[in-house]
Design a protein around this motif. Structure first.
Motif, PDB file in Angstrom:
ATOM      1  N   VAL A  69       0.483  -1.024  -0.228  1.00 21.91           N
ATOM      2  CA  VAL A  69       0.200  -0.281  -0.587  1.00 21.91           C
ATOM      3  C   VAL A  69       0.984   1.637  -0.069  1.00 21.91           C
ATOM      4  O   VAL A  69       0.786   1.889  -0.250  1.00 21.91           O
ATOM      5  N   LYS A  70       1.967   1.472   0.339  1.00 23.28           N
ATOM      6  CA  LYS A  70       3.063   2.174   0.535  1.00 23.28           C
ATOM      7  C   LYS A  70       3.785   2.668  -1.433  1.00 23.28           C
ATOM      8  O   LYS A  70       4.470   3.854  -0.696  1.00 23.28           O
ATOM      9  N   ASN A  71       3.423   1.901  -1.667  1.00 29.90           N
ATOM     10  CA  ASN A  71       4.584   2.085  -2.800  1.00 29.90           C
ATOM     11  C   ASN A  71       3.344   2.279  -4.409  1.00 29.90           C
ATOM     12  O   ASN A  71       2.508   1.636  -4.201  1.00 29.90           O
ATOM     13  N   ILE A  72       3.970   3.460  -4.811  1.00 27.81           N
ATOM     14  CA  ILE A  72       3.123   3.082  -6.348  1.00 27.81           C
ATOM     15  C   ILE A  72       3.243   2.540  -7.085  1.00 27.81           C
ATOM     16  O   ILE A  72       3.862   1.561  -7.302  1.00 27.81           O
ATOM     17  N   PRO A  73       1.855   2.020  -8.096  1.00 29.43           N
ATOM     18  CA  PRO A  73       1.519   1.373  -8.752  1.00 29.43           C
ATOM     19  C   PRO A  73       2.788   1.016  -9.898  1.00 29.43           C
ATOM     20  O   PRO A  73       2.869   1.637 -10.203  1.00 29.43           O
ATOM     21  N   LEU A  74       3.112  -0.372 -10.179  1.00 28.31           N
ATOM     22  CA  LEU A  74       4.220  -0.243 -11.188  1.00 28.31           C
ATOM     23  C   LEU A  74       3.175  -0.857 -12.948  1.00 28.31           C
ATOM     24  O   LEU A  74       2.208  -2.355 -12.240  1.00 28.31           O
ATOM     25  N   ARG A  75       3.447   0.157 -13.412  1.00 26.25           N
ATOM     26  CA  ARG A  75       2.572  -0.122 -14.279  1.00 26.25           C
ATOM     27  C   ARG A  75       2.713  -0.504 -15.465  1.00 26.25           C
ATOM     28  O   ARG A  75       3.945   0.579 -16.644  1.00 26.25           O
ATOM     29  N   LYS A  76       2.222  -1.139 -16.704  1.00 30.10           N
ATOM     30  CA  LYS A  76       3.168  -1.511 -18.023  1.00 30.10           C
ATOM     31  C   LYS A  76       2.099  -1.540 -19.220  1.00 30.10           C
ATOM     32  O   LYS A  76       0.863  -2.031 -18.396  1.00 30.10           O
ATOM     33  N   ASN A  77       2.166  -0.742 -20.490  1.00 35.33           N
ATOM     34  CA  ASN A  77       1.395  -0.728 -21.397  1.00 35.33           C
ATOM     35  C   ASN A  77       1.858  -0.750 -22.418  1.00 35.33           C
ATOM     36  O   ASN A  77       3.058  -1.065 -22.542  1.00 35.33           O
ATOM     37  N   LEU A  78       1.109  -2.497 -23.108  1.00 35.72           N
ATOM     38  CA  LEU A  78       1.734  -2.965 -24.350  1.00 35.72           C
ATOM     39  C   LEU A  78       0.697  -2.917 -25.117  1.00 35.72           C
ATOM     40  O   LEU A  78      -0.352  -3.325 -24.769  1.00 35.72           O
ATOM     41  N   VAL A  79       1.247  -2.820 -26.719  1.00 38.79           N
ATOM     42  CA  VAL A  79       0.612  -2.681 -27.760  1.00 38.79           C
ATOM     43  C   VAL A  79       1.423  -3.862 -28.404  1.00 38.79           C
ATOM     44  O   VAL A  79       2.987  -3.786 -29.192  1.00 38.79           O
ATOM     45  N   GLY A  80       1.034  -5.378 -29.152  1.00 44.31           N
ATOM     46  CA  GLY A  80       1.616  -5.979 -30.076  1.00 44.31           C
ATOM     47  C   GLY A  80       0.495  -5.994 -31.409  1.00 44.31           C
ATOM     48  O   GLY A  80      -0.466  -6.273 -31.499  1.00 44.31           O
TER      49      GLY A  80
END
Length: 957
Positions: free
Chosen positions: A491-502
């Motif tokens: 809860v203390k971390n900023i989310p790790l976000r990935k976007n992928l287009v393939g």
């Protein structure tokens, strides 16, 4: 507040289990009604067996990717807690190293040399621990084309796990019960007190010091006449039992009809530990133990004839119990570092024994009187996929959407407590002497703390659309997809976000000439804006030679040549997901400057203490590592398809590897570590083989499989400066090459030492007979760091596995071997190293084979008290061949004839017995080749690996 939070968490877990059970029950009822009342109408399906690939599946005949697959049936009946322990030796290119024997510790996974990402049913879940009863198949994806659609998470390869699904049949019920007896292998063998005292005296004399033990002491140790003042405690025998049970139970249901199919699996795993416990002392268990409860339900629902909805539910609860003191960080560590003569277990008055050196760590107290820790752990996953295949003018077009929610929860309930320890002394030579007790440690109240070490959440979203069409003999398959991954470590971390287009496009002409292209673009939000996106293209081509008119041979049934090339990326999240650490230090907003609480400062006319902030980092720009992969392979079948083989050559170059420059050293003058840079580069290349022979001889069926990986590596760049000697350069040598001194044996006499010192100066040390003799490589007559070079073999490392199986009229036999070849290590474990309590540590029986004038060809140099940094330098003296071949599993089973079981309304009954890790062939004496050391400094210990004898029954209805 804590109690309220705990109650809420308990209610959440209960509601989750209730939902799972209701879903399972509903799925069974609906599917069974459909199976009994409705006619089957087939959905659009491929007619040829497909390969599991990232973001879908492919026809195995036209695929050009480097993918190897094994059936989940090969993984069954293993008495192991961790899923990856069942993978050992079964797949080419995949190596499993059991470097820590404690059952809940992760094994090291290595796919063509690197730690891979794990996908379960297409979703990244590298921390997965799925029971083998739920696994349909395991695949490894190893080339650039196969990995391309993972974008910057593709650099280390992928293990793809496909779970079981229901089939269109009446309900099938299976039940399996197993009981195993577990034993640790290669437990260290330590000296008894008499041997220890004599050898420590010798070590002290070697250092010019006075001996610690008198002749009276030695005699008392030898006779055991005074066990309280001169104890001889075999700590392993006192604390450990030889055998520990493992129980496994599995119940599954599967079946369905036209509209719905289901697979439901309930698995229970219960493993008791090796520590002894005293039930008279506590109302709770203090022995280490692990219980795991797993429930999976996979449901397929045909909304229409061309629209399918899939839901996967998976819930898993662990309950791990340990003593109040840490297993590896205290109990095993102290058990391996505490001499037999350190203190008695109990004093004459029944109190726990201790000494001025060992004040509070009585090992019996640690295991039975230190309270306990309870670790509740819960994992929950739900995947939902909706897929539609268009018809009419749009036939060949399909679209799908997938959503996955995953949570992982780890709690620690600390119920530890301190215990009282007393030292005892009486002069054993004086019959009139008085007893003396002195308290070393006091008892304390039991702790009552609750902490959360993991509150992880991941959401995954995927949209895909494809169009498959053909024109005469030209077949086209295309797919466009978008994926979004949101991972929050706590809860203390900023989310790790990935976007992928393939995008992926496949083409084949009459399944003869094959081509494929893939490209992906991915971003990672924790990188610096403007530097977050990467593009990863790849191509491949193949040729099914057996489809040519001129290919006319009765020996070879099929032959395919294929090649792929492309670029992948590595952002470090493969290992991150697996370890589930709470920070991504190498990729987590490293371009930002931040501060932390520092030392106090004083200012003002009257100086007053003030808190302050200090710099916590030097910002640096991070980008993903780049991997360029070439892969060439040939697949063929021969002799009426009884022989199947695959041979592959790969050439992988890893660049922009994130590391600290080897040519820079701040020496902490600025108070901060130097930042890492994308400057590393290395290469791995090799040959991979996978050969299977499968044939039936009358009533006997036989199968043999051998797989092997031969590969080399080379370091191409690490930022190092030019060394004074060319042989000191790391660049150009094997990646992770061992560097050390060249040893010319041991000094055998003072004359040999004098002759050596007449021509060679040893910085900071004067050698003595029995010390290691190092070679002055550069001839400057000084032994120093300039005489260090690459040591060890340059031959290719070999990772291999062998499987043999045979069956005759219900009687079956199989064995799985796994091995490592051309492996070397430098294992240095000298006696009497200072332990956590700053006392002289343990000594092994093997240390008796040390140098003395009477034993010139000894295994160890002369003994020293407290360690000897000169003799313990990394050198060829300590270099050992750590290659091995291990029998991972051997099984004998018998399936009752169906004519017998049908009379009692059963589809089948199988009895089986198997052994796990029963035999190891290795050139290393007294050690497990996978766990060569027992202690990691004074921090922790390595728990031995185990072997097990397992008995079970499987019943099918």
């Amino acid at each position: 507040m804590k109690n309220l939070l705990k109650q809420r968490n308990t209610l959440k877990r209960r509601y989750s289990l209730l939902v799972l059970c209701l879903w399972c029950a509903a799925g069974v009822v609906v599917a069974q009604e459909q199976a009994e009342s409705k006619k089957d109408v087939p959905l659009r399906q491929r007619t040829i067996a497909a390969k599991n690939v990232i973001m879908g599946s492919q026809d195995g005949e036209t695929s050009v990717q480097a993918i190897s697959t094994v059936s989940g049936d090969r993984l069954l009946h293993r008495p192991t807690f961790m899923m990856e322990s069942t993978f050992n030796g079964v797949l080419p290119g995949l190596y499993i190293n059991s470097s820590q024997g404690y059952p809940t510790e992760h094994n090291t996974l290595r796919l063509r040399g690197n730690t891979p990402l794990i996908l379960v049913d297409g979703i990244p879940r590298s921390d997965a621990n799925i029971p083998a009863s739920q696994i349909e198949s395991v695949s490894v994806i190893k080339d650039a084309l196969g990995l391309s659609l993972m974008g910057m998470s593709s650099g280390n390869g992928v293990i793809y796990i496909k779970t079981k699904r229901g089939q269109r049949t009446s309900m099938k019920i299976g039940f399996t019960a197993q009981l195993a007896f577990n034993r640790q292998i290669c437990r260290p063998e330590f000296l008894n007190s008499y041997q220890y005292a004599g050898l420590l005296n010798e070590a002290l004399l070697n250092e010019g010091k006075m001996p610690m033990y008198s002749q009276t002491d030695l005699e008392l140790y030898r006779t055991g006449a005074s066990p309280y003042t001169h104890p001889d405690v075999d700590w392993q025998d006192m604390l450990m039992r030889n055998t520990a049970p493992i129980q496994q139970y599995n119940l599954n249901f599967s079946g369905g009809g036209r509209v719905a199919r289901y697979f439901i699996d309930l698995n229970v795993y219960d493993q008791a530990g090796f520590l002894k416990e005293n039930n008279n002392l506590n109302s709770y268990n203090t022995r280490e133990s692990i219980k795991k409860y797993s429930l999976r339900t996979n449901t397929d629902i045909a909304i229409t004839d061309h629209t399918q909805f899939k839901v996967n539910l998976f819930g898993q609860m662990y309950r791990e119990t340990t003593p109040g003191n840490a297993i590896m960080g205290s109990i095993y560590r102290d058990m391996y570092a505490t001499p037999n003569n350190a203190y008695p277990v109990f004093n004459p008055n029944g109190t726990l024994g201790g000494s001025p050196v060992y004040q509070s760590n009585n090992l019996y107290g640690q295991t039975t009187m230190s309270g306990y820790h309870l670790y509740p752990k819960t994992d929950f996953n739900i995947d939902a996929t909706l897929e539609h295949h268009f018809q009419g003018a749009l036939k060949g077009l399909y679209a799908s959407a997938t959503y996955s929610y995953n949570s992982s929860y780890r709690e620690e309930l600390n119920r530890s407590k301190k215990f009282a320890v007393w030292s005892y002394w009486i002069d054993p030579t004086d019959p009139n002497a008085e007893e003396r007790y002195e308290q070393m440690a006091s008892s304390g109240a039991q702790e009552n703390k609750t902490e959360y070490s993991r509150l992880n959440r991941m959401q995954y979203l995927e949209f895909a659309a494809g169009f498959d069409f053909n024109f005469r003999k030209n077949n086209f398959r295309t797919k466009l997809m978008y994926a979004y991954n949101d991972y929050t470590a706590s809860v203390k971390n900023i989310p790790l976000r990935k976007n992928l287009v393939g995008f992926r496009a496949e083409y084949d002409f009459d399944k003869r000439y094959l081509a494929e292209f893939a490209i992906a673009g991915m971003n990672l939000n924790t990188l610096k804006p403007g530097e977050q996106w990467g593009i990863f293209p790849s191509v491949g081509a193949g040729w099914n030679m057996h489809k040519e008119a001129w290919f006319d041979t009765s020996v070879v049934n099929s032959m395919k040549l294929r090649a792929t090339f492309g670029m992948n990326g590595n952002d470090g999240t493969g290992a991150y997901y697996r370890s589930s650490s709470t920070s991504l230090s190498d990729y987590y907003y490293t371009y930002l400057k931040y501060y932390k609480a520092g030392d106090k400062i004083y200012w003002g006319t009257t100086p007053a203490e003030q808190a302050t902030l200090v710099e916590a980092n030097m910002p640096y720009l991070t980008k993903w590592e780049k991997v360029t992969r070439w892969n060439v392979g040939v697949d063929f079948q021969a002799f009426n398809r009884t022989l199947t083989a695959t041979v592959e050559y790969f050439h992988n170059t890893y660049s922009d590897v994130l590391q600290t420059s080897a040519g820079k050293n701040a020496n902490h003058l600025i108070g901060l570590d130097l930042p890492k840079e994308n400057l590393g580069k290395y290469r791995r290349s090799g040959i991979e083989l996978d050969v299977t022979y499968n044939k039936r001889f009358g009533d006997v069926s036989f199968i043999a499989n051998a797989n092997a990986l031969f590969y080399k590596s080379k370091l191409l760049a690490n930022g190092e400066n030019a060394y004074p000697e060319t042989y000191m350069q790391r660049v150009g040598e094997k990646y992770s090459q061992i560097f050390g001194y060249v040893a010319d044996g041991l000094f055998q006499s003072q004359k040999e030492v004098d002759d050596y010192l007449a021509t060679t100066q040893v910085e900071g040390y004067i050698p003595r007979p029995g010390d290691v003799k190092y070679r002055d490589l550069n001839g400057d007559h000084i032994l120093d760091g300039r005489d260090v070079k690459a040591i060890g073999t340059n031959r290719p490392l070999i990772e291999y596995g062998i499987y043999l199986g045979a069956e005759w009229k219900g009687l079956a036999f199989s064995m799985q071997w796994a091995g490592l070849g051309n492996a070397q290590t430098t294992n240095k474990m000298m006696p009497f190293a200072f332990n956590k309590q700053d006392g002289y540590g343990q000594a092994l029986v093997e240390h008796l084979d040390r140098w003395t004038p009477e034993n010139p060809d000894a295994r160890y140099p002369r003994v020293s008290a407290g360690g000897n940094s000169y003799n313990e330098r990394t050198s060829t003296f300590w270099l050992q061949n750590s290659s091995y071949l291990r029998l991972k599993n051997v099984e004998l089973s018998y399936t009752l004839p169906k004519t017998w079981t049908s009379r009692i309304h059963m589809d089948g009954v199988k009895f089986f017995v198997n052994g796990y890790n029963l035999l190891t062939i290795s050139g290393i004496k007294d050690r497990d080749p996978e766990i060569l050391g027992f202690l990691d400094g004074t921090t922790k210990a390595y728990v031995p690996n185990s072997k097990a004898y397992n008995f079970g029954i499987n019943i099918q209805f």
